[in-house]
Enzyme design. Structure first.
Site, PDB file in Angstrom:
ATOM      1  N   ASP A 343       0.777  -1.265   0.031  1.00 34.24           N
ATOM      2  CA  ASP A 343       0.256  -0.007  -0.026  1.00 34.24           C
ATOM      3  C   ASP A 343       0.757   1.274  -0.034  1.00 34.24           C
ATOM      4  OD1 ASP A 343      -2.490   1.187  -0.345  1.00 34.24           O
ATOM      5  OD2 ASP A 343      -2.869   0.715   1.892  1.00 34.24           O
ATOM      6  N   ASP A 421      -9.444  -1.840   2.136  1.00 33.21           N
ATOM      7  CA  ASP A 421      -9.371  -1.279   3.643  1.00 33.21           C
ATOM      8  C   ASP A 421     -10.278  -1.782   4.591  1.00 33.21           C
ATOM      9  OD1 ASP A 421      -6.999  -0.072   2.507  1.00 33.21           O
ATOM     10  OD2 ASP A 421      -8.017   1.712   2.013  1.00 33.21           O
TER      11      ASP A 421
END
Length: 526
Positions: A343, A421
């Site tokens: 990420d 997420d």
């Protein structure tokens, strides 16, 4: 429904960052009548800041050259655009190439006139670059004439955006519900195992267990998928829209069917080819598929389609948390650590690699920056027909900003959160609930991790407000959930069991049961 049908969308959903797209205004005034003004929406280069008010700003004379593309130096003369704002047509070459040419000829502002969706022209140049609609340029000329002065500014947004509250509630509830469901299925599996004397149960057929090797493969495939989306967005986006429609409809059915089955009415059945079906579930399947199809057809209707997308996306996350299982805390640490690096790399590091200076993650989340032109990042030649940059990947939760510019020409602005997420930290929370079930620990791991996830979301929002840029949410969610889970295990002195997995006691019990008959039979053999 097998987990394999949902994994393509899961790969693509890992991980789109939480972000809020920037938007500014162009203040146009008539040169000989400065009291005659009008404002228009623009998407500006967020790498450069704009003044928050018009006070103390100077205006720039505008020259409209919408018949030119500004893809080579011979299209304009320096004296023609020097110290002016120049409006040119979008297309053929990249935003960066247009900006470099305009800057070399001394222009102060470059307005790229677009007939399609406005995107953020984030290019590393000293002049201000912005996109504006072609209809707004035509309206400007009609209203103010040809002698126009312009100023770009960005009014301050409210300190707190209430759309983040909606995103927070959707994310936390999805994690809590999906993890709770996973734990309840584990309890059913244990009861079935105890009654049958076997560890196999009917409910485990849909499970997809991510062992450490599979976890590494999963992360690698997610990275490969993201890169493929970056280079071949206009083709792959339709594939993922189709996959999302199918998988989210199946997920919505799976979630609602659990509730429908608890209603003691309307249980009539029909038989077809020796198979019996509940009529109410058939109707439910039709409703779920219709919901997905309606979203697919009207997915670009910003005023209301986001509601269907959020319902489908939340259902997808909840169902994914039910069927994908991490067998032990070791797998959780590996998965969250690798995806944290993934990420951060694709959000913070790739801007130094791409030609546009924009991160790969953000470009994939927002869609490539042009129609009928090269993309600044991937340098793919676009064909003459309409391509897909106006399409957005559906693997995210999106909520319109509840307070924004009160300008009729402005599009709806969204706060977004990638489904990854929700799912990735949720897999750890789901593991915690299954471990609670295995150890009869009164949901202490589950509750503490849901609280930790909520705290991580709050920290993400604070970072978003302070840094004014897209944030990799896992940078905050992964440490919060991992540390909370580890602290609970250490305080309860269960780290060994927690690290080895929720099947620790079951495996130990099974081994004892298998050895016990052998010990009793040994004297007989002697």
């Amino acid at each position: 429904m097998g987990a394999a049908r949902l994994l393509p969308t899961a790969f693509c959903g890992l991980l789109l960052p939480l972000m809020i797209a920037g938007r500014g205004l162009l203040h146009a005034s008539k040169n000989d009548q400065p009291q005659l003004t009008k404002d228009y929406c623009i998407n500006y280069n967020s790498l450069k800041t704009l003044p928050s008010t018009l006070s103390g700003t100077s205006s720039t004379n505008l020259i409209v050259l919408t018949h030119k593309l500004l893809c080579n130096h011979s299209e304009v003369l320096t004296e023609q655009i020097k110290d002016k704002a120049v409006a040119i047509k979008r297309g053929t070459c990249t935003f960066l190439e247009k900006a470099d040419i305009a800057e070399s000829h001394g222009a102060k502002i470059l307005l790229i006139v677009s007939e399609t969706e406005l995107v953020s022209p984030d290019v590393n140049v000293s002049i201000q670059v912005a996109l504006i609609r072609n209809v707004d340029i035509l309206d400007m000329q009609k209203t103010l004439g040809n002698n126009i002065n312009v100023t770009l500014y960005s009014p301050p947004l409210p300190t707190f955006d209430y759309s983040l509250v909606v995103i927070f509630l959707i994310a936390v509830l999805s994690v809590a519900l999906g993890s709770y469901w996973s734990g309840m299925l584990e309890l059913e599996n244990l009861k079935a195992s105890a009654s049958s004397g076997s560890l196999e149960s009917q409910g485990k057929k849909e499970e997809c267990v991510l062992t450490p090797p599979l976890t590494v493969v999963f992360v690698i495939m997610s990275a490969v998928m993201l890169i493929l989306m970056y280079f071949f967005y206009k083709w792959l986006v339709y594939f993922f829209i189709a996959v999302f429609c199918l998988s989210s409809a199946m997920s919505l059915f799976s979630c609602l069917a659990v509730l429908i089955r608890k209603i003691p009415f309307g249980q009539c059945r029909v038989t077809f080819r020796n198979a019996s079906f509940e009529v109410r579930l058939i109707f439910l399947a039709g409703i779920c598929m219709a919901t997905s199809i309606v979203w697919g057809v009207f997915r670009n209707e910003d005023r209301w389609a986001w509601i269907l997308q959020d319902i489908l996306g939340a259902s997808f996350c909840i169902h994914l948390l039910k069927i994908i299982k991490l067998p032990h805390f070791k797998s959780c640490v590996i998965l969250l650590s690798l995806l944290l690096v993934y990420d951060v790399f694709f959000v913070f590091i790739t801007p130094y690699i791409t030609k546009s200076g924009q991160s790969i993650m953000v470009e994939v989340a927002a869609g490539p920056p042009g129609v009928k032109e090269k993309s600044d990042g991937n340098l793919l030649e676009a064909s003459a027909e309409r391509s897909a940059p106006h399409e957005k990947l559906p693997v995210l939760i999106k909520v319109p900003r509840l307070q924004f510019f009160s300008i009729p020409t402005c599009d709806v602005q969204f706060s977004i959160l990638g489904l990854g997420d929700i799912v990735v930290p949720g897999l750890l929370v789901a593991y915690c609930h299954r471990f609670d079930v295995q150890t009869s620990s009164s949901s202490v791991y589950f509750i503490s991790n849901v609280i930790a996830y909520a705290l991580g979301m709050v920290i993400t929002f604070v970072a978003l407000a302070l840094m004014k840029m897209p944030q990799p949410a896992l940078l905050y969610l992964a440490p919060c959930t991992l540390i909370a889970a580890a602290l609970v295990a250490l305080c309860r002195k269960e780290m060994k069991k927690f690290w080895n997995g929720s099947t620790y006691q079951v495996m130990d019990l099974t081994a004892n049961e298998e050895n016990a008959p052998t010990a009793r039979e040994q004297p007989r053999r002697q």
